[in-house]
Design a protein around this motif. Structure first.
Motif, PDB file in Angstrom:
ATOM      1  N   VAL A  73       3.029   7.085  -0.316  1.00  0.00           N
ATOM      2  CA  VAL A  73       3.609   5.227   0.772  1.00  0.00           C
ATOM      3  C   VAL A  73       2.001   5.005   1.129  1.00  0.00           C
ATOM      4  O   VAL A  73       1.414   6.035   1.352  1.00  0.00           O
ATOM      5  CB  VAL A  73       4.211   5.860   1.585  1.00  0.00           C
ATOM      6  N   VAL A  75       0.534   2.130   3.925  1.00  0.00           N
ATOM      7  CA  VAL A  75       0.481   1.649   4.985  1.00  0.00           C
ATOM      8  C   VAL A  75      -0.318   0.759   5.657  1.00  0.00           C
ATOM      9  O   VAL A  75      -1.408   0.910   5.322  1.00  0.00           O
ATOM     10  CB  VAL A  75       1.307   2.223   6.220  1.00  0.00           C
ATOM     11  N   ASP A  76      -0.240  -1.008   6.180  1.00  0.00           N
ATOM     12  CA  ASP A  76      -1.083  -1.222   6.467  1.00  0.00           C
ATOM     13  C   ASP A  76      -0.607  -2.377   7.157  1.00  0.00           C
ATOM     14  O   ASP A  76       0.487  -2.706   6.947  1.00  0.00           O
ATOM     15  CB  ASP A  76      -2.163  -2.464   5.045  1.00  0.00           C
ATOM     16  N   GLU A  79      -0.329  -8.234   5.493  1.00  0.00           N
ATOM     17  CA  GLU A  79       0.158  -8.241   4.192  1.00  0.00           C
ATOM     18  C   GLU A  79      -0.768  -8.695   3.379  1.00  0.00           C
ATOM     19  O   GLU A  79      -0.381  -8.535   2.203  1.00  0.00           O
ATOM     20  CB  GLU A  79       1.158 -10.044   4.786  1.00  0.00           C
ATOM     21  N   LEU A  82      -1.989  -5.703   1.018  1.00  0.00           N
ATOM     22  CA  LEU A  82      -1.202  -5.164   0.490  1.00  0.00           C
ATOM     23  C   LEU A  82      -0.574  -5.915  -0.164  1.00  0.00           C
ATOM     24  O   LEU A  82       0.241  -5.217  -1.870  1.00  0.00           O
ATOM     25  CB  LEU A  82       0.913  -4.792   1.681  1.00  0.00           C
ATOM     26  N   ALA A  86      -0.035  -3.678  -4.691  1.00  0.00           N
ATOM     27  CA  ALA A  86       1.087  -3.636  -4.833  1.00  0.00           C
ATOM     28  C   ALA A  86       0.740  -4.197  -6.264  1.00  0.00           C
ATOM     29  O   ALA A  86       1.416  -4.323  -7.312  1.00  0.00           O
ATOM     30  CB  ALA A  86       2.495  -4.627  -4.319  1.00  0.00           C
ATOM     31  N   GLU A  98       3.973   2.909  -3.269  1.00  0.00           N
ATOM     32  CA  GLU A  98       4.840   1.873  -2.757  1.00  0.00           C
ATOM     33  C   GLU A  98       4.168   1.432  -0.848  1.00  0.00           C
ATOM     34  O   GLU A  98       3.421   2.766  -0.856  1.00  0.00           O
ATOM     35  CB  GLU A  98       6.072   2.611  -1.943  1.00  0.00           C
ATOM     36  N   PHE A  99       4.360   0.349  -0.901  1.00  0.00           N
ATOM     37  CA  PHE A  99       3.426  -0.052   0.113  1.00  0.00           C
ATOM     38  C   PHE A  99       4.143  -1.079   0.962  1.00  0.00           C
ATOM     39  O   PHE A  99       5.733  -1.332   1.109  1.00  0.00           O
ATOM     40  CB  PHE A  99       1.922  -1.570  -0.297  1.00  0.00           C
ATOM     41  N   HIS A 100       4.018  -0.435   2.640  1.00  0.00           N
ATOM     42  CA  HIS A 100       4.836  -1.041   3.429  1.00  0.00           C
ATOM     43  C   HIS A 100       4.178  -1.365   4.669  1.00  0.00           C
ATOM     44  O   HIS A 100       2.686  -1.018   5.013  1.00  0.00           O
ATOM     45  CB  HIS A 100       5.284   0.051   4.059  1.00  0.00           C
ATOM     46  N   LEU A 101       4.836  -2.165   5.160  1.00  0.00           N
ATOM     47  CA  LEU A 101       3.695  -3.004   6.713  1.00  0.00           C
ATOM     48  C   LEU A 101       4.374  -2.315   7.841  1.00  0.00           C
ATOM     49  O   LEU A 101       5.189  -2.624   7.923  1.00  0.00           O
ATOM     50  CB  LEU A 101       4.550  -4.655   6.849  1.00  0.00           C
ATOM     51  N   ALA A 102       3.021  -1.489   8.060  1.00  0.00           N
ATOM     52  CA  ALA A 102       2.557  -0.877   9.259  1.00  0.00           C
ATOM     53  C   ALA A 102       1.775  -1.203  10.261  1.00  0.00           C
ATOM     54  O   ALA A 102       0.526  -0.879   9.023  1.00  0.00           O
ATOM     55  CB  ALA A 102       3.811   0.261   9.562  1.00  0.00           C
ATOM     56  N   LEU A 109       8.139   6.432  10.010  1.00  0.00           N
ATOM     57  CA  LEU A 109       8.164   6.849   9.372  1.00  0.00           C
ATOM     58  C   LEU A 109       9.298   8.694   9.168  1.00  0.00           C
ATOM     59  O   LEU A 109       8.546   8.771  10.589  1.00  0.00           O
ATOM     60  CB  LEU A 109       7.290   7.869   8.291  1.00  0.00           C
TER      61      LEU A 109
END
Length: 273
Positions: A73, A75-76, A79, A82, A86, A98-102, A109
């Motif tokens: 995973v 995170v960054d 946007e 990311l 991706a 997978e990538f998430h905005l955080a 998490l």
């Protein structure tokens, strides 16, 4: 009381990295291949591992680790970064990423979720490294590894102050670099035991022109930075960072790097001081 970092960036990391996402490419990041290879080696990734890459950016570290683990995973806060990460994952056919905005300082998490947490060339942008370390401790499984690679501040005060001046001028989201001792102390306070700490001072040259281009510097910023490199350069900084003019009119230099591996104790008493 919680630890407060007195260094505050003029621009948030999210704003800065959304601006400069287009300047991140394989050509620029090739200079950091050595730290990436070392971090992957120290992570000792296994096929059953689930890994978190904190402040993943365009995903260079996550993409490098993905082939060796079950899932990763990234995170960054950016946007734009990311989106590029991706895209790179799709280009490589990676399906276990997978990538998430955080924010790394407040990870959405669950506890005890990851065998490894990695963070490469990003911590100098964090407004609170202690907050990130506490979050990394929380989401790691007991005895899980935290792996950090970043540019480091030298022990020499004059050189460190000059480095801080030029980094802040170049990149308004820069907070500060830390010395080896500061890293060890912060990790200990967050409940980690450091078992590997490598400070590398041998030159991996950067080029001034590429360095300012990557940050999206204005002409005014570039002129001010060039003056600091050519005119207002302490001898200590010149020696510490191997600063030298090149035949084509550019400037070569090298930042020290620190690579750390620390593991989470089974029973940690996390200090917030």
């Amino acid at each position: 009381m919680p630890h407060k970092n007195p260094w505050r960036p003029a621009r948030s990391a999210k704003e800065q990295f959304n601006r400069q996402a287009a300047h991140y490419d394989a050509r620029w990041n090739s200079w950091s291949a050595e730290t990436l290879a070392t971090l992957v080696r120290l992570a000792e990734p296994q096929p059953h591992h689930v890994v978190l890459d904190a402040a993943t950016g365009t995903g260079f570290t996550a993409l490098a680790i993905a082939p060796y683990v079950q899932h990763i995973v990234g995170v960054d806060v950016s946007e734009a970064m990311l989106v590029q990460a991706a895209h790179q994952a799709r280009e490589r056919g990676l399906t276990n990423i997978e990538f998430h905005l955080a924010s790394v300082e407040q990870l959405p998490l669950p506890n005890d979720s990851f065998h490894r947490v990695t963070c490469r060339l990003a911590a100098h942008h964090f407004t609170s490294v202690p907050a990130f370390l506490r979050e990394a401790h929380r989401v790691l499984k007991p005895q899980g590894y935290l792996l950090i690679a970043d540019t480091a501040a030298p022990a020499n005060l004059a050189a460190a102050e000059w480095m801080q001046q030029v980094e802040t001028l170049r990149d308004p989201s820069h907070v500060r670099n830390y010395t080896e001792l500061e890293w060890r102390q912060m990790l200990y306070r967050a409940g980690f035991q450091t078992d590997v700490c490598e400070v590398k001072t041998e030159a991996i040259p950067l080029r001034f022109s590429e360095w300012v281009h990557k940050a999206g510097c204005t002409e005014e910023q570039i002129a001010q930075l060039r003056s600091l490199f050519e005119t207002h350069l302490p001898d200590e900084a010149k020696q510490c960072f191997s600063i030298a003019a090149t035949p084509d009119g550019d400037i070569a230099f090298a930042w020290p790097r620190v690579l750390l591996r620390a593991y989470r104790h089974n029973e940690a008493s996390i200090s917030t001081s």
